[in-house]
Design an enzyme around this catalytic site. Structure first.
Site, PDB file in Angstrom:
ATOM      1  N   CYS A 133      45.048 -14.663  50.097  1.00  0.00           N
ATOM      2  CA  CYS A 133      43.927 -15.557  50.164  1.00  0.00           C
ATOM      3  C   CYS A 133      43.075 -15.698  48.823  1.00  0.00           C
ATOM      4  CB  CYS A 133      43.201 -15.144  51.392  1.00  0.00           C
ATOM      5  SG  CYS A 133      42.470 -13.480  51.314  1.00  0.00           S
ATOM      6  N   ASP A 307      39.780 -23.234  54.026  1.00  0.00           N
ATOM      7  CA  ASP A 307      40.335 -21.973  54.360  1.00  0.00           C
ATOM      8  C   ASP A 307      41.875 -21.605  54.087  1.00  0.00           C
ATOM      9  OD1 ASP A 307      41.013 -19.763  55.553  1.00  0.00           O
ATOM     10  OD2 ASP A 307      40.196 -20.274  57.652  1.00  0.00           O
ATOM     11  N   HIS A 309      43.916 -19.659  55.042  1.00  0.00           N
ATOM     12  CA  HIS A 309      44.439 -18.698  55.950  1.00  0.00           C
ATOM     13  C   HIS A 309      45.509 -19.462  56.940  1.00  0.00           C
ATOM     14  CE1 HIS A 309      41.445 -16.249  54.377  1.00  0.00           C
ATOM     15  NE2 HIS A 309      42.144 -15.095  54.503  1.00  0.00           N
TER      16      HIS A 309
END
Length: 404
Positions: A133, A307, A309
């Site tokens: 990430c 994000d 993820h």
């Protein structure tokens, strides 16, 4: 499974089950900022009755639904800007990244990553899910800096498709792409003590961006890294920014810093939010406990982020000159807003600024001096500051600990 892994899994489960899109109801009358551009609240949002092609929302499954206008809608101009930011995420099924054997190399991996490497990716990592990430956040920061140089700050999604496709190919998930996850991991192992399957911190990510930009051989962008401090030295910066003939070249400043212990100390809140209001801002990577994000905007005490993820299939390799399809390029963008209160952010982060020319540099220096609250950036004239300069920097932020 240890308590850290259990806690992380629990948070992800909650997010997938309950992931409402934020409404403009926390600071509805406050200006919204996106990488240096100010957007004012849309007073007429609740009067729209006919949906336009962008009046939709994306849910966590990637499907799109009609979004009914309301009094808490976001300004359309802000949404167009937000969805034009390049969004790097986890990818799967890319060419294997070789594992590095040894108990000490796997000790810092999460249980899930260790199991995957032993049971699924036995020949090497074919996905960065669970550990990449910070790399993806750093790629996002770099990609948007390059986008501003190549496409311009006013560029919006869908325009100049060929140039965007060529830019994205620099980040393809292949060993040969200049800014691929493979290249990040390779340099991390060689120079930063980070190995395949391990989390990268802001410091390692900054050093990889610096090295890979240099190896790329593209003179479009130079990189200045603060070496884990909040200090920027003018002499060092100019040595990097000026070429052999003395001409100023666009330079990316990367500041790895830690603004607190467990959370960001409140005295730094104003300085952090102001950083996203600078016209030189290219965002912030990191800043979320155990889960790095890419922050691009702010409103009041909340920050907006992309994000990484979400795992998507890696795009197939392209021959030189061959373009991605529209559907493939669309996987690098989202209109789905996410935000977090500054008090809930992790204090370890990588802050980026793009200095395009000498005038930009002078403007950035003035803005640093004018920031309210305790400064998060200190500018010194020389690499070896004299006593007076040191005295002026006593109120510096904490040095970066490269642990997520």
């Amino acid at each position: 499974m240890n308590t850290v892994d259990i806690g992380r899994c629990s948070k992800r489960i909650v997010q997938y089950l309950w992931d409402p899109e934020p409404r403009n109801d926390e600071d509805p009358n406050s200006s919204i900022w996106c990488l240096g551009i100010e957007y004012h609240p849309d007073k007429d949002a609740n009067t729209r009755e006919t949906p336009d092609k962008n009046n939709t929302r994306e849910n966590v499954m990637g499907t799109t639904n009609y979004r009914k206008p309301s009094e808490h809608a976001w300004p359309e101009s802000f949404l167009l800007d937000f969805e034009s930011r390049i969004w790097m995420t986890y990818r799967s099924n890319f060419p294997p990244i070789p594992r590095v054997e040894g108990d000490d190399k796997s000790a810092s991996m999460t249980l899930g990553v260790r199991l995957r490497s032993q049971l699924v990716d036995t020949q090497g990592f074919t996905s960065d899910t669970g550990w990449g990430c910070m790399i993806r956040s750093g790629q996002s920061l770099l990609a948007n800096a390059l986008s501003m140089l190549v496409l311009g700050r006013d560029w919006r999604r869908g325009a100049r498709f060929e140039e965007e496709s060529q830019l994205l190919s620099l980040f393809a998930d292949t060993p040969t792409a200049p800014f691929s996850v493979h290249r990040f991991v390779k340099h991390g192992a060689e120079s930063c003590g980070k190995y395949p399957g391990e989390w990268f911190g802001p410091s390692a990510t900054a050093k990889c961006i610096e090295a890979l930009s240099s190896q790329c051989g593209n003179p479009t962008l130079k990189v200045y890294v603060s070496n884990d401090t909040s200090e920027v030295y003018q002499d060092k910066f100019m040595d990097i920014a000026r070429n052999t003939s003395g001409a100023f070249q666009p330079t990316l400043i990367l500041l790895g810093t830690r603004l607190g212990i467990d959370n960001i100390t409140p005295v730094y809140w104003d300085g952090l939010k102001a950083a996203l209001q600078f016209p030189q801002s290219v965002g912030i990577a990191g800043g979320r406990p155990s889960a790095s994000h890419y922050f691009v905007g702010a409103q009041g005490s909340h920050l907006f982020y992309l994000d990484p993820h979400y795992t998507r299939p890696a795009l197939p390799d392209r021959q030189e000159g061959e373009l991605y399809s529209k559907e493939e390029v669309d996987t690098y963008h989202t209109r789905r807003l996410r935000r977090i209160h500054v008090r809930d952010m992790d204090p370890s982060m990588l802050i980026g600024f793009l200095i395009r020319n000498q005038e930009d540099w002078a403007d950035w220096l003035k803005r640093i001096e004018a920031v309210k609250g305790r400064p998060i950036i200190h500018v010194l004239k020389q690499m070896n500051p004299d006593h007076d300069q040191e005295a002026g920097a006593l109120d510096q932020v904490e040095a970066l600990d490269d642990i997520e």
